[in-house]
Design an enzyme around this catalytic site. Structure first.
Site, mmCIF file in Angstrom:
data_model
loop_
_atom_site.group_PDB
_atom_site.id
_atom_site.type_symbol
_atom_site.label_atom_id
_atom_site.label_comp_id
_atom_site.label_asym_id
_atom_site.label_seq_id
_atom_site.Cartn_x
_atom_site.Cartn_y
_atom_site.Cartn_z
ATOM 1 N N GLU A 153 -18.549 22.300 -14.909
ATOM 2 C CA GLU A 153 -18.888 20.964 -15.396
ATOM 3 C C GLU A 153 -18.050 19.896 -14.708
ATOM 4 O OE1 GLU A 153 -20.224 22.410 -19.884
ATOM 5 O OE2 GLU A 153 -18.322 21.374 -19.602
ATOM 6 N N SER A 164 0.810 -1.226 0.000
ATOM 7 C CA SER A 164 0.000 0.000 0.000
ATOM 8 C C SER A 164 0.840 1.271 0.000
ATOM 9 C CB SER A 164 -0.923 0.011 1.228
ATOM 10 O OG SER A 164 -0.162 -0.035 2.425
ATOM 11 N N TYR A 200 -9.328 -6.493 12.913
ATOM 12 C CA TYR A 200 -8.697 -5.994 11.697
ATOM 13 C C TYR A 200 -8.718 -7.072 10.624
ATOM 14 C CZ TYR A 200 -5.521 -3.843 8.405
ATOM 15 O OH TYR A 200 -5.001 -3.310 7.259
ATOM 16 N N THR A 202 -39.723 26.394 -10.798
ATOM 17 C CA THR A 202 -40.051 25.028 -10.413
ATOM 18 C C THR A 202 -40.213 24.259 -11.716
ATOM 19 O OG1 THR A 202 -42.450 25.431 -10.373
ATOM 20 C CG2 THR A 202 -41.257 25.737 -8.305
ATOM 21 N N ASN A 243 -16.507 27.971 -22.639
ATOM 22 C CA ASN A 243 -17.169 26.864 -21.964
ATOM 23 C C ASN A 243 -16.985 26.910 -20.440
ATOM 24 O OD1 ASN A 243 -17.857 25.806 -24.507
ATOM 25 N ND2 ASN A 243 -15.898 24.735 -24.640
ATOM 26 N N SER A 271 -12.815 26.153 -27.294
ATOM 27 C CA SER A 271 -12.994 24.969 -28.117
ATOM 28 C C SER A 271 -11.840 24.846 -29.101
ATOM 29 C CB SER A 271 -14.314 25.064 -28.888
ATOM 30 O OG SER A 271 -14.360 24.134 -29.945
ATOM 31 N N GLN A 276 -7.261 -2.247 4.038
ATOM 32 C CA GLN A 276 -6.287 -1.501 3.244
ATOM 33 C C GLN A 276 -6.989 -0.653 2.189
ATOM 34 O OE1 GLN A 276 -2.422 -3.318 2.234
ATOM 35 N NE2 GLN A 276 -2.979 -2.994 0.094
ATOM 36 N N LYS A 292 -8.270 3.742 2.341
ATOM 37 C CA LYS A 292 -7.474 4.972 2.286
ATOM 38 C C LYS A 292 -7.567 5.746 0.978
ATOM 39 C CE LYS A 292 -4.297 2.617 5.318
ATOM 40 N NZ LYS A 292 -5.128 1.387 5.192
ATOM 41 N N ASN A 347 -1.944 -2.307 13.385
ATOM 42 C CA ASN A 347 -3.389 -2.090 13.380
ATOM 43 C C ASN A 347 -3.776 -0.792 14.078
ATOM 44 O OD1 ASN A 347 -3.352 -4.564 12.201
ATOM 45 N ND2 ASN A 347 -4.476 -5.647 13.805
ATOM 46 N N LYS A 371 -16.450 29.770 -28.798
ATOM 47 C CA LYS A 371 -16.897 29.111 -27.572
ATOM 48 C C LYS A 371 -16.173 29.628 -26.330
ATOM 49 C CE LYS A 371 -19.434 26.251 -27.173
ATOM 50 N NZ LYS A 371 -19.189 24.792 -27.266
#
Length: 459
Positions: free
Chosen positions: A293, A26, A320, A158, A288, A280, A325, A328, A113, A286
């Site tokens: 987004e 890890s 444990y 609405t 954007n 673009s 692992q 995280k 642990n 454009k």
């Protein structure tokens, strides 16, 4: 058969093959906790020395070695090895290289642990403070922009249809309320993050006369876990964080969706600054709203982190398990996603140009004042349901003839109801419609100013 040289290898005759070892390691991601691992070790060895579990001279040697490693890490001078699996074994190996075999005494009365659990608590506690600070800034930004636009009128929606005219400041303060609840949730999250697992050892505590209250205080936690099994297996504090982050991202995504609409040619309510826009590769005209987004898109990423950990945890027996692992990467990913997104959204809001006149005009060529006419009739004694029907028929008539309620001649209104007088046109004006809605929390200008003053006091 290759001899096993792991720090835990005494029971094993052979070592892992490289590809298996890489699957189990890890260090590629848990090195993000390196600083917190070292700080936890400093507290642990300080306690070992103070309680006499190891000599003070040994404790001081180990502590100095740890502090040297911390300085080297902060200077970007440490490198980690996948054969040492995780950040804990890497640090122990580096410490041994630095100070020799006495480094092996650091792990007395401790397990990986409780060590990893401590690291995650320290990491997330620090990051929660950062998230709360950035949320505070976003809330301040919303209040600042809202204060500038108390008297800016826009259509309230609405079903994405024009509903009633409202104050733009009122609209923004709705998001302030959402983000304030987010802040409350993260603050509560701190209570469950501000606990120390250190000293729980592998799962059952230890026979050594440790002082968990001391390490709790040294690490700045409010209290230690009261159950050693819970201490090493609890990930509720991370699940709370991911859940809170998912709700936060949902709120940011909703606001970003509106910003994306507002800066379209169909709305033209706002223009985003160049800092938060892109162009673009083929269409020169454009501009954007890519950052808005991306926040909207990254919401799904954070949802995925939450669902991932919920799925990992759903069948785990105490205490444990190696499955943990997987707790995280999603936490790290979400921290990095929401902290940047909060900064981006604050920047977009503070730098955008609001086309207040166009916003207001968009409430003049619609039927968002229909409720005003119904309320006008109801205020003169007509049952609201009858008023509603009369106005509905008037709207239908207007749509067929191609004009709006404020264009209907008074004579026609009086044919519909003798309750309607010349003051109807003032009632139908958008400014009047907004101004008169002074019920608590409404869009009336005085109410919006009250909301803003309340928010400023909270902040």
């Amino acid at each position: 058969m290759t001899e096993n040289h792991k720090l835990w290898g005494g029971r094993f005759e052979a070592s892992l093959e490289g590809w298996v070892e890489e699957f189990g390691a890890s260090i590629s991601f848990d090195q993000k906790m390196a600083e917190y691992d070292l700080l936890g070790s400093v507290a642990h060895v300080t306690m070992l020395g103070e309680t006499g579990i190891i000599t003070k001279a040994e404790a001081q040697t180990i502590k100095q070695g740890l502090e040297d490693l911390l300085e080297e890490f902060r200077a970007g001078q440490l490198t980690f090895d996948v054969t040492n699996e995780d950040i804990h074994m890497n640090m122990e190996s580096l410490l041994t290289q630095k100070i020799g075999p006495v480094a092996g005494k650091l792990h007395t009365a401790r397990s990986r642990n409780d060590q990893v659990a401590t690291d995650m608590h320290l990491y997330l506690k620090a990051k929660l403070a950062d998230v709360l600070d950035k949320l505070h800034h976003l809330r301040e930004t919303l209040v600042t922009v809202a204060e500038q636009h108390v008297y800016t009128i826009m259509p309230g929606y609405t079903h994405l249809q024009h509903a009633q005219p409202i104050s733009f400041g009122h609209h923004l303060m709705a998001y302030y309320s959402m983000f304030t609840r987010d802040s409350d949730r993260f603050s509560f999250n701190l209570q469950h993050t501000d606990l120390s697992p250190l000293g729980a050892a592998a799962l059952a505590g230890t026979t050594f006369p440790i002082d968990r209250e001391m390490t709790t205080a040294l690490l700045g936690f409010s209290q230690p876990y009261s159950n050693s099994l819970d201490a090493v297996s609890d990930r509720d504090f991370i699940l709370e964080f991911l859940s809170n982050a998912s709700i936060l991202m949902m709120h940011m995504s909703r606001l970003c969706e509106e910003i994306i609409n507002w800066c379209s040619n169909e709305y033209q309510f706002v223009t985003l600054s160049d800092t938060f826009s892109t162009g673009s590769s083929i269409m020169p005209q454009k501009k954007n709203p890519d950052m808005a987004e991306l926040i909207r898109g990254k919401t799904g990423r954070v949802y995925g982190d939450l669902i991932g950990l919920l799925t990992v945890m759903k069948s785990l027996p105490l205490a444990y398990n190696k499955d943990l692992q997987e707790d995280k990467e999603g936490m790290f990913d979400t921290v990095e996603t929401i902290t940047v997104a909060l900064d981006i959204l604050s920047g977009m809001l503070s730098s955008m140009t609001v086309h207040d006149q166009h916003m207001a005009e968009s409430t003049e060529k619609d039927f968002s004042n229909a409720t005003e006419l119904a309320d006008y009739l109801a205020s003169k004694g007509l049952p609201f349901r009858e008023a509603h029907e009369i106005v509905g028929k008037m709207v239908l008539e207007c749509t067929k003839k191609g004009y709006y309620l404020q264009d209907v001649p008074l004579e026609r209104y009086q044919e519909v109801s003798d309750l309607i007088e010349a003051d109807i046109y003032e009632t139908l004006a958008s400014h009047t419609a907004v101004q008169r809605r002074n019920s608590l929390g409404g869009t009336g200008f005085k109410q919006v100013e009250w909301q803003i003053a309340k928010a400023q006091n909270e902040l």
